[in-house]
Design an enzyme around this catalytic site. Structure first.
Site, PDB file in Angstrom:
ATOM      1  N   GLU A  80       0.348   4.352  -5.049  1.00 15.29           N
ATOM      2  CA  GLU A  80       1.405   4.823  -5.944  1.00 15.29           C
ATOM      3  C   GLU A  80       1.149   6.227  -6.479  1.00 15.29           C
ATOM      4  OE1 GLU A  80       1.848   1.672  -8.794  1.00 15.29           O
ATOM      5  OE2 GLU A  80       3.221   0.559  -7.486  1.00 15.29           O
ATOM      6  N   GLU A 111     -15.594 -10.757   1.414  1.00 16.01           N
ATOM      7  CA  GLU A 111     -16.198 -10.213   0.193  1.00 16.01           C
ATOM      8  C   GLU A 111     -17.709 -10.416   0.150  1.00 16.01           C
ATOM      9  OE1 GLU A 111     -16.057 -13.356  -3.355  1.00 16.01           O
ATOM     10  OE2 GLU A 111     -14.054 -12.772  -2.697  1.00 16.01           O
TER      11      GLU A 111
END
Length: 295
Positions: A80, A111
């Site tokens: 963004e 992860e």
């Protein structure tokens, strides 16, 4: 250690017995605690912003690194920055355990790969000029720890965002943001309060950093990248507001300025052409206020 993010919330033990509205009210009351928890960390968030601005002003980049929800939030914030502030795509980058596919589908086990965090940063040619921001609700995600360890090994600056105190990530970062939002509504579901806290902090890091780089005038998004009709309307409105031109004249000026709001404003207020307006902005490090003062 008894991690806060894994504890059971005694206030929500019977949430599965409640009518829908009462369950939502309970979730809302828990969410209301998040802003105050983030507020307690503002001094450290400010230190992080100052570190980021110093790096970006001298050619560095910001990398968000995380897994699961934490990684997705980092990727979102990085993405963004491009339309909101006309930031080059490489300026703020997001890395998520498991790669781009993990944005849309959970890739379990990614992860836990300690080496992958370093590998992914090495592939982006991380340097000592950059900043790495590790994001993990638990503060102990191996992928993110590996990234922070690699950052430290090459002299890059680092930030840790976690929702547990004294986490393994904290021991590896230059700036430590440990926001205690308490146990989750659903035990261990850190996409809830922890995720909300992380989103709020990332909003602050990117927004305040871009303000520091001169990409905001007052509270106006003057570096908006015009990529669609909505953003074109917004850009025209900004030019109208900052020059007092009518819509038709503002639109014509904006087109002459190659749809760059700051350039258009300088052209009008300083009575210069496009090239000179760009030069004046460059001489003031892109800061509109430095060229036109208070309008």
């Amino acid at each position: 250690m008894n991690w806060t993010t894994e504890q059971e919330n005694t206030l929500t033990r019977d949430i599965d017995k409640l009518p829908t509205l009462e369950a939502l009210q309970l979730i809302n009351r828990e969410d209301a605690q998040v802003a105050a928890a983030v507020a307690a960390e503002l001094p450290d968030i400010a230190r992080a912003v100052e570190m980021i601005v110093a790096a970006l002003e001298t050619g560095g980049r910001l990398f968000y690194v995380g897994a699961g929800t934490s990684g997705r939030l980092g990727m979102l914030d990085a993405a963004e920055c491009v339309p909101t502030f006309s930031a080059p795509p490489e300026l703020v980058q997001g890395l998520i355990a498991g790669g781009a596919e993990a944005m849309l589908r959970s890739i379990e086990g990614a992860e836990d790969d300690l080496a992958a965090g370093a590998t992914d940063l090495r592939a982006r040619q991380l340097s000592s000029a950059d900043v790495v921001c590790g994001i993990a609700a638990s503060g102990r995600t191996p992928y993110t720890i590996g990234a922070l360890d690699y950052a430290r090994s090459i002299g890059a600056r680092s930030i840790s965002i976690a929702c547990n105190r004294d986490s393994p990530m904290a021991a590896r970062a230059d700036v430590i943001i440990s926001v205690d939002v308490g146990p989750e509504v659903i035990a261990g579901s850190t996409r809830l309060k922890a995720g909300t806290a992380q989103k709020m902090i990332l909003n602050m890091l990117s927004t305040a950093s871009m303000i520091g780089l001169g990409k905001v005038y007052g509270n106006l998004m003057v570096d908006v990248k015009v990529t669609n009709a909505k953003l074109l309307r917004r850009a025209v409105g900004l030019v109208m507001r900052l020059t007092s031109l009518d819509e038709a004249a503002a639109r014509q000026l904006l087109e002459a300025a190659k749809r760059e709001v700051k350039t258009a404003v300088v052209m009008q207020q300083r009575s210069v052409n496009y090239a000179r307006a760009r030069q004046l902005l460059a001489e003031n490090n892109g800061r509109l206020r430095g060229v036109v003062g208070d309008l």
